[in-house]
Design an enzyme around this catalytic site. Structure first.
Site, short mmCIF file in Angstrom:
data_model
loop_
_atom_site.label_atom_id
_atom_site.label_comp_id
_atom_site.label_asym_id
_atom_site.label_seq_id
_atom_site.Cartn_x
_atom_site.Cartn_y
_atom_site.Cartn_z
N PHE A 87 2.21 -4.91 0.11
CA PHE A 87 3.36 -3.60 0.61
C PHE A 87 1.89 -2.86 0.51
O PHE A 87 1.01 -2.58 0.44
CB PHE A 87 3.60 -3.39 -0.94
CG PHE A 87 4.49 -2.30 -0.91
CD1 PHE A 87 5.57 -1.69 -0.75
CD2 PHE A 87 3.55 -0.84 -0.87
CE1 PHE A 87 6.16 -0.68 -0.45
CE2 PHE A 87 3.48 0.32 -0.67
CZ PHE A 87 5.34 1.03 -0.83
N ASP A 146 -6.64 -3.34 1.62
CA ASP A 146 -5.75 -1.94 1.38
C ASP A 146 -6.04 -2.52 -0.68
O ASP A 146 -5.76 -2.72 -1.17
CB ASP A 146 -4.63 -2.34 1.75
CG ASP A 146 -3.30 -1.61 0.89
OD1 ASP A 146 -4.02 -0.16 0.30
OD2 ASP A 146 -2.37 -0.92 1.33
N LYS A 200 -3.90 7.07 -4.46
CA LYS A 200 -3.83 6.54 -5.94
C LYS A 200 -5.04 6.99 -6.93
O LYS A 200 -4.86 7.81 -7.48
CB LYS A 200 -3.49 5.37 -6.35
CG LYS A 200 -2.12 4.27 -5.84
CD LYS A 200 -1.61 3.77 -6.46
CE LYS A 200 -0.11 3.49 -5.92
NZ LYS A 200 0.75 3.42 -6.40
#
Ligand code: PLP
Length: 402
Positions: free
Chosen positions: A141, A226, A255
């Protein structure tokens, strides 16, 4: 406003991109949040791995207040002190030499993929062919923009948005032979999560990332990690790549970076970063003084308070241990896995009824993967008693076989 009215207005005015739980969260402190009706919840979702220091950490709140009184926003046409300070902290504590700031994980990955293509164009040397292809993992993702849904190796996120971006290939995660077989003369980079988060908390073997690094070196490819979900202490080290004894060429963050303030970052070595020239990439809000102040406070707390990473490791081990004990007598549990406080419990069944029942019992957890992996991402400051409470409630709910 009353919770019922807020929910009504939410349905009326917001695009229906989320299936939201019928709860309005109004206040948070540490590991707890409170609904508009006053109900208290233990938050093991943590804004999906955002609230590393818990809700409304005083250092983050004070940094935001002070910065808001001084300067909210100026353009990146000028030098911005908190942005420079934040970049210096990130560079000092990582493999990277340079940072580009943006506003989200998807944007950080967009920037990373643009940089990889640009770098490959500049370093094609005598080759008579273009190198632009990026290899990513199945079940990965990377975000919701057009390029990042293309990078995401899951059809369910791509369906309906075709045609996708050209230049992507997918391979099974944790399979070095498959990766090697997928390389072509057009490949310029490999993009991976060190641990697949949305894909169901899938950890690679210890050797895999080392083998990927070696493969990239041998074929002159960039390795992009990532770390949008795994970064900022989530896995018990500041960045997850540190567990694997390698460094990437490019890393993306978001995040946890802002401790609740929306900020993303793309970090790279000098050699790679040099491919971006003025005008190649930009962001109006990227590295805005306000969010940078929050990120500095967050990083200083995670790095300088020292105890947080140790605590995250201890609490992560404790959570995995306690969940694994449940596995001994609940046959619905297939596997418990995780690193630090990114933990997944894979079930033989749909996890959603458990998530909903937990909500009723005042616990926020989330369910991902194919819908059968319960995911736990509490603040890194979570305590044993919080974990005991959550495990106790899960024990009861699994017993009831909802
Ligand atoms: N990359 C990873 C590994 C993620 O987990 C996410 C979000 O869940 C993203 C990218 C996208 O981040 P954002 O939602 O901030 O765009």
């Amino acid at each position: 406003m009353e919770a019922r009215k807020i929910i009504e207005d939410s349905d009326r005015y917001l695009m229906h991109t989320y299936n939201r739980f019928p709860v309005v969260l109004r206040k948070g402190r540490g590991v707890k949040v409170w609904g508009a009706d006053g109900k208290e919840y233990l938050d093991f979702v943590g804004g999906v791995a955002v609230n590393v220091l818990g809700h409304c950490h005083p250092k983050v709140v004070i940094a935001l207040q002070k910065q808001a009184q001084r300067l909210l926003h100026v353009s990146n046409l000028y030098h911005i002190e908190p942005q420079v300070k934040l970049a210096r902290i990130l560079v000092t504590h990582s493999f990277a030499d340079k940072v580009f700031f943006c506003n989200s994980g998807a944007e950080a990955n967009e920037a990373a993929m643009k940089l990889a293509r640009k770098y490959a164009k500049e370093h094609s040397g005598h080759r008579d062919h273009d190198r632009y292809e990026i290899i990513t993992a199945l079940n990965s993702f990377h975000g919701r923009t057009l390029a990042t849904i293309t990078a995401t190796g899951q059809e369910k996120f791509q369906k309906g948005f075709e045609p996708l971006m050209p230049g992507f290939k997918y391979v099974p995660f944790n399979d070095i032979q498959a990766l090697e077989a997928a390389l072509t003369r057009n490949t310029c980079a490999v993009l991976l999560e060190p641990i697949q988060g949305e894909g169901g908390v899938k950890l690679p073997s210890e050797e895999y990332l080392k083998q990927v690094r070696e493969l990239c070196d041998r074929h002159d490819l960039l390795l992009i990690l990532d770390e949008v979900q795994t970064g900022i202490g989530r896995t018990g080290k500041l960045f997850a790549y540190e567990h694997y004894g390698i460094t990437p060429d490019i890393m993306t963050l978001a995040k946890g970076l802002g401790g609740g303030a929306p900020i993303g970052a793309m970090l790279a070595t000098d050699r790679v970063a040099a491919a971006f020239k003025p005008g190649n990439h930009a962001s109006t809000f990227g590295g805005n003084p306000l969010v940078c102040a929050a990120a500095i406070a967050t990083l200083e707390a995670v790095i300088e308070d020292g105890f947080i990473l140790d605590h995250c490791n201890r609490m992560g081990n404790y959570l995995v241990e306690r969940l694994a004990q449940l596995k001994e007598y609940h046959q619905q549990i297939m596997e418990v896995r995780g690193r630090g406080l990114l933990v997944g419990m894979e079930l033989t069944r749909d996890g959603m009824p458990i998530v909903t029942a937990c909500l009723e019992r005042g616990i926020l957890i989330n369910c991902t993967g194919g819908g059968n992996v319960l995911r736990f991402m509490p603040p890194l400051t979570v305590e044993e008693k919080d974990i005991d409470h959550v495990v106790g409630v899960l024990d009861e709910l699994l017993e009831k076989a909802l």
